[in-house]
Design an enzyme around this catalytic site. Structure first.
Site, PDB file in Angstrom:
ATOM      1  N   ASP A 101      -2.210   6.696   5.821  1.00 39.35           N
ATOM      2  CA  ASP A 101      -3.253   5.832   5.259  1.00 39.35           C
ATOM      3  C   ASP A 101      -3.654   4.842   6.346  1.00 39.35           C
ATOM      4  O   ASP A 101      -3.007   3.824   6.547  1.00 39.35           O
ATOM      5  CB  ASP A 101      -2.715   5.098   4.023  1.00 39.35           C
ATOM      6  CG  ASP A 101      -3.714   4.093   3.461  1.00 39.35           C
ATOM      7  OD1 ASP A 101      -4.828   3.977   4.016  1.00 39.35           O
ATOM      8  OD2 ASP A 101      -3.380   3.423   2.458  1.00 39.35           O
TER       9      ASP A 101
ATOM     10  N   TRP B 215       0.826  -1.219   0.000  1.00 39.73           N
ATOM     11  CA  TRP B 215       0.000   0.000   0.000  1.00 39.73           C
ATOM     12  C   TRP B 215       0.852   1.257   0.000  1.00 39.73           C
ATOM     13  O   TRP B 215       0.531   2.227  -0.677  1.00 39.73           O
ATOM     14  CB  TRP B 215      -1.012  -0.009   1.154  1.00 39.73           C
ATOM     15  CG  TRP B 215      -2.087  -1.016   0.916  1.00 39.73           C
ATOM     16  CD1 TRP B 215      -2.348  -2.134   1.646  1.00 39.73           C
ATOM     17  CD2 TRP B 215      -3.036  -1.035  -0.165  1.00 39.73           C
ATOM     18  NE1 TRP B 215      -3.385  -2.846   1.100  1.00 39.73           N
ATOM     19  CE2 TRP B 215      -3.827  -2.193  -0.010  1.00 39.73           C
ATOM     20  CE3 TRP B 215      -3.281  -0.198  -1.261  1.00 39.73           C
ATOM     21  CZ2 TRP B 215      -4.859  -2.532  -0.903  1.00 39.73           C
ATOM     22  CZ3 TRP B 215      -4.311  -0.529  -2.151  1.00 39.73           C
ATOM     23  CH2 TRP B 215      -5.086  -1.680  -1.961  1.00 39.73           C
TER      24      TRP B 215
ATOM     25  N   LYS C 125     -12.947  -1.568   6.031  1.00 37.29           N
ATOM     26  CA  LYS C 125     -12.294  -2.426   7.019  1.00 37.29           C
ATOM     27  C   LYS C 125     -12.904  -2.193   8.402  1.00 37.29           C
ATOM     28  O   LYS C 125     -13.502  -3.097   8.961  1.00 37.29           O
ATOM     29  CB  LYS C 125     -10.782  -2.176   7.056  1.00 37.29           C
ATOM     30  CG  LYS C 125     -10.009  -2.871   5.931  1.00 37.29           C
ATOM     31  CD  LYS C 125     -10.018  -2.123   4.631  1.00 37.29           C
ATOM     32  CE  LYS C 125      -9.326  -2.877   3.508  1.00 37.29           C
ATOM     33  NZ  LYS C 125      -8.359  -2.052   2.765  1.00 37.29           N
TER      34      LYS C 125
HETATM   35  C1  LIG Z   1      -7.819  -1.587   1.614  1.00 37.03           C
HETATM   36  C2  LIG Z   1      -6.737  -0.590   1.598  1.00 37.03           C
HETATM   37  C3  LIG Z   1      -6.605   0.369   0.578  1.00 37.03           C
HETATM   38  C4  LIG Z   1      -7.471   0.383  -0.647  1.00 37.03           C
HETATM   39  O1  LIG Z   1      -8.717   0.851  -0.488  1.00 37.03           O
HETATM   40  P1  LIG Z   1      -9.657   1.051  -1.767  1.00 37.03           P
HETATM   41  O2  LIG Z   1     -10.955   1.380  -1.178  1.00 37.03           O
HETATM   42  O3  LIG Z   1      -9.672  -0.252  -2.527  1.00 37.03           O
HETATM   43  O4  LIG Z   1      -9.088   2.129  -2.591  1.00 37.03           O
HETATM   44  C5  LIG Z   1      -5.586   1.297   0.685  1.00 37.03           C
HETATM   45  N1  LIG Z   1      -4.736   1.291   1.713  1.00 37.03           N
HETATM   46  C6  LIG Z   1      -4.821   0.382   2.708  1.00 37.03           C
HETATM   47  C7  LIG Z   1      -3.852   0.417   3.838  1.00 37.03           C
HETATM   48  C8  LIG Z   1      -5.819  -0.582   2.673  1.00 37.03           C
HETATM   49  O5  LIG Z   1      -5.920  -1.497   3.662  1.00 37.03           O
END
Ligand SMILES: *Cc1c(COP(=O)(O)O)cnc(C)c1O
Length: 362
Positions: free
Chosen positions: A173, A103, A197
């Site tokens: 993030d 990520w 999540k």
């Molecule tokens: C799931 C996730 C993403 C991606 O999210 P999207 O909604 O598919 O864009 C980005 N960063 C992290 C750390 C994630 O767990």
């Protein structure tokens, strides 16, 4: 009461059963209006009251200081990889990145159209099994902000500290660890997280932005992607994903009713400890992540013999233990144990793993 499976999906992930039951009960007739919440104007006073309450609850849960704005947008965390530079660069052209896995790397790659991505520290050489230390972080004089990912969802790797970036804003993030335990938001410039999540269903994305960082968007930033414009318009510059917002509001209420982030954080630590201890005490399962950096949200593990992976997943599924397959890029297994996954699911998984080892271990 229900026949819900033990759901270890990395995302879109489990949502608390109590939340789904409430949504189900309210579905046809929300607030005695004779329509569902997704069949009404987002500008209706009762929906506006819902979003105001959702923000108040989120602020209380996360202890968000007053000088931070809460914004809800669409596009997921992936859209934010590109919208963050658009909004935050101002007249700068550089961003510092800490690379700890897939990520982080995606955010680094998304910087390309805007300027230079300085990867100031990376644990790639260590197989992403650890994170760079504070002493390894040398920030660039001209970077607009520092970006990192506190919890790498795919690798099951987590920071055990918040980087100190001095006067440079820190952007995180938090998609896979937001609201998993108490955090001090004042350490960050911007926090962002896709919902699927720990917040609710896919389709809505949370931004928490320190107010002095608004107003620096490139002049060609479309209004709908401009954080300041979205904030000024109550995150309703266009039609927001109302049903996802509603479900997120129910998740915030559920967290408050269950003791807030203090309590959920304790449960999360206990859940992760139980699972890692089962892995460490077995001779069949293995996790190589540096102990201090093991994620409490995404627990990865391998089997001693990869040839057993298929059988493991098949038998797990037959026992109602779903979505344990690791990400296709790393293989092995991964149990995502977000807020909505109860200790009972961890116990069921551990007991299955022990049975499986007895039958197939050496
Ligand atoms: C799931 C996730 C993403 C991606 O999210 P999207 O909604 O598919 O864009 C980005 N960063 C992290 C750390 C994630 O767990």
């Amino acid at each position: 009461m229900n026949n819900r499976s033990h759901n270890f999906c990395a995302g879109p992930a489990a949502i608390p059963t109590a939340v789904l039951q409430r949504a189900q009960a309210e579905l046809l007739n929300w607030q005695e209006r004779g329509v569902s919440v997704m069949e009404m104007s987002h500008r209706h006073s009762s929906f506006m009251a819902l979003t105001a309450q959702a923000e108040a609850n989120l602020r209380q849960l996360m202890q968000i200081p007053d000088n931070y704005k809460v914004i809800f947008v669409q596009g997921g965390a992936t859209a934010q990889f590109s919208l963050l530079p658009m909004n935050l660069l101002g007249d700068k052209t550089q961003v510092d990145f800490i690379d700890t896995g897939i990520w982080s790397t995606k955010a680094i790659n998304a910087m390309a159209p805007y300027g230079s991505a300085n990867v100031i520290a990376s644990s790639k050489e260590q197989g992403y099994l650890t994170v760079p230390q504070q002493a390894d972080l040398q920030f660039s004089a001209n970077s607009a902000y520092v970006h990192y990912c506190p919890n790498e969802t795919i690798g099951g790797l987590a920071f055990d500290y918040v980087p100190d970036t001095g006067d440079i804003p820190l952007v995180a993030d938090m998609s896979s660890m937001i609201m998993s335990e108490p955090m001090d938001i004042s350490q960050f410039g911007v926090v962002y997280a896709g919902a699927q999540k720990n917040i609710g269903p896919a389709g809505i994305t949370l931004l928490i932005v320190r107010e002095d960082l608004l107003g620096h968007a490139r002049h060609d930033t479309p209004a709908v992607f401009n954080y300041q414009q979205q904030w000024k318009n109550d995150s309703m510059l266009n039609t927001p994903p109302t049903f996802a917002w509603y479900l997120a509001s129910l998740v915030f209420e559920w967290l408050l009713e269950n003791g807030g982030l203090e309590a959920i954080g304790e449960q999360n630590r206990a859940k992760a400890a139980a699972l890692y201890s089962a892995i460490d005490s077995s001779s069949m399962y293995d996790n190589n992540v540096n102990r201090a950096n093991r994620s409490i949200m995404n627990v990865t593990f391998t089997l001693a013999d990869d040839a057993l992976n298929g059988l493991f997943l098949e038998q797990a599924e037959a026992k109602g233990l779903l979505n344990l397959k690791g990400h296709r890029s790393v293989g092995g297994m991964r149990a995502s144990i977000y807020n909505a996954v109860p200790m009972a699911s961890i116990e069921a998984l551990v007991s299955f793993m022990q049975d499986f080892e007895q039958q197939h271990g050496k």
